[in-house]
Design an enzyme around this catalytic site. Structure first.
Site, short mmCIF file in Angstrom:
data_model
loop_
_atom_site.label_atom_id
_atom_site.label_comp_id
_atom_site.label_asym_id
_atom_site.label_seq_id
_atom_site.Cartn_x
_atom_site.Cartn_y
_atom_site.Cartn_z
N LYS A 37 11.07 14.40 44.57
CA LYS A 37 10.55 13.17 44.39
C LYS A 37 9.17 13.43 44.67
CE LYS A 37 11.74 11.94 49.02
NZ LYS A 37 12.88 11.19 49.79
N TYR A 257 -21.48 10.60 58.43
CA TYR A 257 -21.58 9.25 58.71
C TYR A 257 -21.33 8.90 60.02
CZ TYR A 257 -21.22 8.11 53.68
OH TYR A 257 -21.28 7.83 52.23
C1 LIG Z 1 13.73 12.30 50.44
C2 LIG Z 1 15.16 12.58 50.46
C3 LIG Z 1 15.69 13.59 51.08
C4 LIG Z 1 15.13 14.88 51.51
O1 LIG Z 1 14.91 14.77 52.68
P1 LIG Z 1 14.21 15.84 53.60
O2 LIG Z 1 14.03 15.49 54.99
O3 LIG Z 1 12.92 16.05 52.81
O4 LIG Z 1 15.04 17.28 53.48
C5 LIG Z 1 17.18 13.48 50.96
N1 LIG Z 1 17.86 12.36 50.49
C6 LIG Z 1 17.29 11.29 50.28
C7 LIG Z 1 17.98 10.00 49.85
C8 LIG Z 1 15.89 11.27 50.35
O5 LIG Z 1 15.31 9.95 49.99
#
Ligand SMILES: *Cc1c(COP(=O)(O)O)cnc(C)c1O
Length: 626
Positions: A37, A257
């Site tokens: 993702k 800044y």
């Molecule tokens: C993002 C996500 C993961 C992965 O989690 P990590 O901590 O990055 O390993 C696993 N399951 C779901 C449902 C997620 O949204």
């Protein structure tokens, strides 16, 4: 990388190393899903997905249907689970791109059940303590009952998500217990049961589940320092830039800044051409470090949108153009070390960093690939923005591996078609080309077949005439390729005389009106001009073309190629060899959504066809071998 202002390097060897380390914790009977993702946490979803699948991942996890669609467009065919709840409006996209949604409640399940063309695989999401998506424990019993009515839903998996698997084992245990209770209440059998994210896989993996979902740890980022004792991970992403300017300050001069940094001495400092717009967090103002050569240099002053200043004390050798590492490698530059300086999240940092940078992928120490500057990928329905121009061009160029052909296709076809607002493109539609070989009656029967072709298609008429071109050499025919008044080209064997006697056009019609044909030889090409006074009335409208030809084709050639040089929507190409009983084969090469159109054996031949509305790009075709 020489000309880049900043860039990210993705070390696929480090990724492989991390996966093999984590796999030590996964029993053989369990599969794993790579979470890609948010563009694989900023590492590039497509490359990571390919690498993960090559390493044995069973499935990919994305956040929403659009991310899944992108991977499908890039040619990924593995199962893709959408982890976040989808909206009912995303259902058509889910179905079109064969994605697996997660289901947290009855309304979405009912909508999907009604829309799906066949029992659709889903994963049920149970909230066991995360307090985010998923159905609550109280809902599970009713949901289990309701599911029995939804025949078009296939529960392929049931999952839950740990809230603190990196450092709260007691809460993880409680979540596991709740998950079991939920499974009992649901009373649905599924192929996959899964709970563990990457730190859960190390710390709290329930042995009766059979899939894990790996994210952050595979990218070499520790979710908790305690995990360092269990696995050794290498950061996959490095973010680099170079010094764009060297400056000098006197005591009491301010830098940046709001004058938050005051020089206490005569100092030499450097400017880097990156800022918070490149994802280098604003909260690193006066706190961050970067690496120049082997030295760590502090960030001084406020981070600007596009620039930061670094202290170059004791780095007298450093000059403009020198490489600087902002993230990666050294312990102090790991994402989790950097974010600990401002109490931030390493998840967030890797997602945002290098937003404006080109990504370079490394494997076996070699650069193998790069992805474009703009973090947008190639989705046809998205082509409204002129900024995408260079991305399209690059994508095609890489695909076709010829700059010249790529720019021709791009300029003449895609740009007009997808980018220009007026959509003044002509394409062929319902394309049907039939070719039949038989024995000719005449004397040349021992060397030639009689080749009869019949071509039909719909297209917007541009001129009150069009040309059918026939030549003995490809170079002559090429002159007729990108002309919008040429509808048919035929390459005649070099030994056959170029004359209307050996290339006849017995029938040409537009919307059923028989056209007048006039042949002439122009610079080595037989041009047959087809016209009719009534054609004037059809200009600008879509008309139906039908063109038949009769000619000779050399027997010893043993193959016939048919090319599509116009953008075409829906094509059928058939070949029948009636003169012999020899076996015929068809080798299609289509550039479109599917490279492999349907090939159907017919009497003495083959018919190759795409779906009716499928777009097929130029450079597609079929070779028939006999
Ligand atoms: C993002 C996500 C993961 C992965 O989690 P990590 O901590 O990055 O390993 C696993 N399951 C779901 C449902 C997620 O949204």
């Amino acid at each position: 990388m020489k000309q880049e202002r900043s860039w990210t390097e993705i070390d696929l060897d480090a990724y492989r190393h991390n996966v093999s380390q984590i796999k030590e914790f996964i029993p053989d009977y369990m599969g794993w899903m790579q979470i890609v993702k948010a563009d694989a946490y900023g590492h590039g979803a497509y490359r990571i997905a390919r690498e993960a699948l090559a390493l044995g991942a069973e499935m990919l996890g994305v956040a929403n249907a659009e991310e899944g669609m992108l991977l499908r467009h890039q040619g990924i065919v593995a199962p893709i689970l959408i982890l976040s709840p989808s909206l009912p409006s995303e259902i058509p996209r889910i179905i079109q791109h064969n994605l697996t949604p997660s289901v947290s409640g009855i309304p979405f399940a009912t909508a999907l059940d009604a829309a799906a063309p066949k029992p659709w695989p889903v994963h049920l999401n149970i909230d066991t303590g995360m307090g985010r998506s998923g159905m609550s424990l109280a809902e599970t019993k009713t949901f289990g009952k309701a599911m029995k009515q939804l025949e078009n839903i296939e529960v392929e998996g049931i999952f839950s998500h740990f809230a603190a698997s990196e450092n709260d084992p007691d809460f993880s245990t409680l979540q596991v217990i709740r998950f079991r209770e939920a499974l009992d209440a649901l009373n649905i059998a599924a192929r996959y049961y899964h709970m563990a994210n990457s730190s859960g896989t190390i710390n709290a993996l329930p042995p009766w589940t059979n899939l894990v979902r790996l994210g952050l740890l595979t990218y070499g980022i520790y979710t908790d320092p305690s995990l360092k004792e269990d696995v050794s991970l290498k950061p996959v992403m490095r973010f680099k830039s170079r010094i764009s300017q060297i400056k000098y300050a006197r005591p009491q001069d301010s830098i940046g800044y709001n004058r938050t940094y005051r020089a206490s001495r005569h100092m030499r400092y450097g400017i880097l051409p990156v800022g918070y717009a490149d994802g280098y967090d604003y909260l690193l103002s006066n706190k961050g470090f970067v690496q120049v050569g082997t030295a760590l240099c502090p960030v001084i002053g406020k981070i600007s949108m596009d620039m930061i200043a670094i202290d170059l004390e004791n780095n007298d050798e450093v000059t403009t153009g020198d490489e600087v590492i902002l993230l990666g490698a050294e312990e102090a530059l790991r994402a989790e070390s950097i974010t600990s300086l401002y109490n931030g999240s390493p998840y967030e940092l890797v997602c945002q960093i290098g937003r404006r940078a080109r990504r370079f992928y490394f494997l076996d120490g070699q650069q193998i690939d790069s992805s474009p500057l703009m973090r947008r990928d190639f989705v046809p329905s998205d082509f409204s923005d002129n900024k995408l121009t260079s991305i399209i061009e690059t994508a095609i160029e890489q695909r076709i591996q010829s700059k010249e052909i790529a720019s021709m296709i791009y300029e003449d076809v895609l740009k007009q078609f997808f980018v220009n607002k007026d959509r003044n493109v002509s394409y062929r539609h319902n394309f049907m080309h039939r070719i039949t070989f038989s024995s000719p009656k005449a004397f040349h029967a021992e060397h030639y077949y009689l080749a009869e072709t019949s071509l039909e298609f719909d297209k917007v008429l541009k001129h009150p005439y069009f040309i059918v071109a026939c030549a003995n050499s490809e170079s002559v025919l090429e002159r007729y390729f990108m002309r919008d008044d040429v509808e048919y080209r035929w390459l005649l064997d070099g030994n056959i005389q170029l004359s209307p006697e050996f290339f006849e056009v017995p029938l040409v019609t537009v919307n059923g009106i028989s056209l007048t044909t006039r042949s002439s030889i122009v610079d080595g090409c037989l041009e047959i001009k087809c016209s009719h006074p009534q054609l004037e009335n059809f200009i600008g409208t879509s008309v139906h073309f039908a063109i038949s030809t009769r000619t000779l084709y050399p027997r010893e050639s043993h193959q016939l190629s048919v090319y599509l040089i116009d953008i075409t929507r829906g094509a059928t190409i058939s070949f029948q060899h009636l003169a012999t009983n020899a076996a015929v084969e068809a080798v299609p090469f289509f550039a479109g959504r599917s490279k492999f159109p349907q090939s159907i054996a017919i009497d003495h031949g083959y018919r190759v066809q795409s779906a009716r509305d499928e777009w097929i790009f130029p450079t597609s075709g079929v070779v028939f071998v006999y």
